[in-house]
Design an enzyme around this catalytic site. Structure first.
Site, PDB file in Angstrom:
ATOM      1  N   MET A  38      -9.380   0.485  -7.590  1.00  0.00           N
ATOM      2  CA  MET A  38     -10.328   1.366  -6.805  1.00  0.00           C
ATOM      3  C   MET A  38     -10.559   0.709  -5.142  1.00  0.00           C
ATOM      4  O   MET A  38     -10.753  -0.438  -5.056  1.00  0.00           O
ATOM      5  CB  MET A  38     -11.876   1.321  -7.451  1.00  0.00           C
ATOM      6  CG  MET A  38     -11.823   1.993  -8.531  1.00  0.00           C
ATOM      7  SD  MET A  38     -13.547   1.660  -9.467  1.00  0.00           S
ATOM      8  CE  MET A  38     -13.269   0.240 -10.350  1.00  0.00           C
ATOM      9  N   GLN A  50      -1.253  -2.489  -7.188  1.00  0.00           N
ATOM     10  CA  GLN A  50      -0.872  -1.235  -6.879  1.00  0.00           C
ATOM     11  C   GLN A  50      -0.330  -1.041  -5.649  1.00  0.00           C
ATOM     12  O   GLN A  50      -1.154  -1.336  -4.523  1.00  0.00           O
ATOM     13  CB  GLN A  50      -2.158  -0.345  -7.332  1.00  0.00           C
ATOM     14  CG  GLN A  50      -1.889   1.233  -7.208  1.00  0.00           C
ATOM     15  CD  GLN A  50      -2.823   2.377  -7.244  1.00  0.00           C
ATOM     16  OE1 GLN A  50      -3.618   2.143  -6.559  1.00  0.00           O
ATOM     17  NE2 GLN A  50      -2.796   2.885  -8.476  1.00  0.00           N
ATOM     18  N   CYS A  92      -3.747   9.357  -6.120  1.00  0.00           N
ATOM     19  CA  CYS A  92      -4.895   9.366  -4.866  1.00  0.00           C
ATOM     20  C   CYS A  92      -4.611  10.570  -4.021  1.00  0.00           C
ATOM     21  O   CYS A  92      -3.595  11.173  -3.590  1.00  0.00           O
ATOM     22  CB  CYS A  92      -4.715   8.246  -3.806  1.00  0.00           C
ATOM     23  SG  CYS A  92      -6.020   8.229  -2.707  1.00  0.00           S
ATOM     24  N   LYS A 124       0.674   5.464 -11.935  1.00  0.00           N
ATOM     25  CA  LYS A 124      -0.712   5.902 -12.209  1.00  0.00           C
ATOM     26  C   LYS A 124      -0.737   7.377 -11.568  1.00  0.00           C
ATOM     27  O   LYS A 124      -0.324   7.536 -10.342  1.00  0.00           O
ATOM     28  CB  LYS A 124      -1.733   5.167 -11.648  1.00  0.00           C
ATOM     29  CG  LYS A 124      -3.139   5.532 -12.178  1.00  0.00           C
ATOM     30  CD  LYS A 124      -4.189   4.663 -11.663  1.00  0.00           C
ATOM     31  CE  LYS A 124      -5.716   5.042 -12.336  1.00  0.00           C
ATOM     32  NZ  LYS A 124      -6.019   6.573 -11.583  1.00  0.00           N
ATOM     33  N   HIS A 151      -4.576   9.948 -15.373  1.00  0.00           N
ATOM     34  CA  HIS A 151      -6.147  10.228 -15.153  1.00  0.00           C
ATOM     35  C   HIS A 151      -6.011  11.497 -15.807  1.00  0.00           C
ATOM     36  O   HIS A 151      -5.348  12.532 -15.213  1.00  0.00           O
ATOM     37  CB  HIS A 151      -6.213  10.091 -13.611  1.00  0.00           C
ATOM     38  CG  HIS A 151      -7.746  10.289 -13.275  1.00  0.00           C
ATOM     39  ND1 HIS A 151      -8.286   9.648 -12.149  1.00  0.00           N
ATOM     40  CD2 HIS A 151      -8.606  11.070 -14.064  1.00  0.00           C
ATOM     41  CE1 HIS A 151      -9.534  10.294 -12.072  1.00  0.00           C
ATOM     42  NE2 HIS A 151      -9.719  11.084 -13.313  1.00  0.00           N
TER      43      HIS A 151
END
Length: 328
Positions: A10, A62, A92, A131, A163
């Site tokens: 995050m 990441q 993102c 991801k 996600h």
């Protein structure tokens, strides 16, 4: 490396201080850094960007980027720092990230992603994961996602974090992208069923251990972000119920260890608020939560040499602990 439960990367949250704090609570969850851009790793202050406390392990880095050679160089550099895994950010949706051509917009370019993954895998000896979201804009199609994932896996990536929301690349902020697109857990379950040779980690909207246990029946792991950042001691429940670990420190014990960490970090030039801002939710839903938040808000910008204020944090934690024991 245990992938059963992990804390999501995050931005502006999972820095080295937050990860140290979270590891004081949980010895089993896997931790991720916030996203670091590949070019910054190559050209920037590598120690500032990449050094971490060994207590944090297992920890994964990441990386953001879309230039295969840059990603390979950054991966090689990072691997030498001792990370357990390198993760490529394909999820993102922020405008800034899109402008630099990485993050969720790369779901539209599977061939480029495959080239990036291939270069990263060949540049290091540790696992490379990805991801991503389940789709973008008007595309939320199983066949498209499945093809995308197969292309990634053929390039050497065997761990995919999904996600379970699509990314809206125009018109929504990153914060809105965490809530507005509807969750689609069945899509992730189907991907796992069709790709049983891959480790599929599910992410998005997971807030309790009941949900974790349910997802683990259909996926290889669960990743949680906001629910842990807002309520860090949720990790204690995860330790108890998912990992059968009953030896979890109390909040005041965690605070006591953190105070010692603060002292050491201040000597290195770290500001107290850089560490303690991550602990605002430590007493989430418990007696003393308001007092804890208020004290941190009022005092953490004080002079870092004023350790009386730092020690008072521990006193508040101990009093809160007694208050909660009385209630229960």
């Amino acid at each position: 490396m245990n992938k059963k439960v992990s804390v999501a990367p995050m931005m502006d949250c999972t820095d080295k201080h937050d990860r140290y704090f979270l590891r004081l609570i949980s010895k089993n969850v896997k931790l991720y850094t916030e996203m670091i851009v590949a070019n910054a790793i190559i050209k920037g202050n590598r120690d500032n960007l990449l050094k971490f406390n060994l207590l944090e392990k297992p920890v994964s880095l990441q990386i953001g980027g879309s230039n295969p050679k840059e990603l390979a160089s950054a991966t090689k550099i990072a691997a030498d720092y001792g990370y357990d895994e390198i993760n490529l950010n394909l999820g993102c949706p922020s405008k800034k990230v899109q402008k630099n051509k990485f993050g969720a917009c790369l779901i539209k370019e599977p061939d480029l992603v495959a080239e990036c993954i291939n270069e990263m895998v060949n540049s290091c000896k540790i696992p490379v994961s990805a991801k991503t979201r389940i789709g973008f804009d008007d595309i939320e199609d199983f066949n498209y996602l499945n093809s995308f994932i197969k292309k990634i896996s053929d390039s050497g990536c065997k761990v995919i974090i999904l996600h379970a929301r699509k990314a809206i690349l125009k018109g929504l902020s990153p914060k809105e992208n965490l809530k507005v697109p509807k969750l689609n857990y069945p899509m992730v379950y189907r991907i796992k069923k069709e790709n049983n040779n891959l480790e599929i980690i599910i992410n998005g909207g997971i807030t309790d251990c009941f949900q974790i246990k349910d997802h683990l029946k259909k996926c290889d792991g669960v990743m949680i972000g906001r629910a842990i950042y807002q309520n860090p001691y949720f990790l204690a429940d995860i330790e108890n119920e998912i990992f059968d670990n009953t030896d979890v420190p109390t909040r005041s014990e965690i605070t006591e260890k953190l105070v010692e960490y603060v002292k050491d970090e201040v000597k290195k030039g770290t500001r107290v608020n850089q560490i303690m801002r991550h602990t605002v939710g430590l007493y989430h839903g418990k007696a003393g939560a308001n007092k804890w938040r208020r004290y941190l808000s009022d005092n953490m910008m004080a002079r870092d040499s004023d350790f009386q204020k730092v020690h008072h944090i521990m006193e508040i934690a101990q009093n809160n602990e007694k208050a909660n024991q009385t209630i229960s």
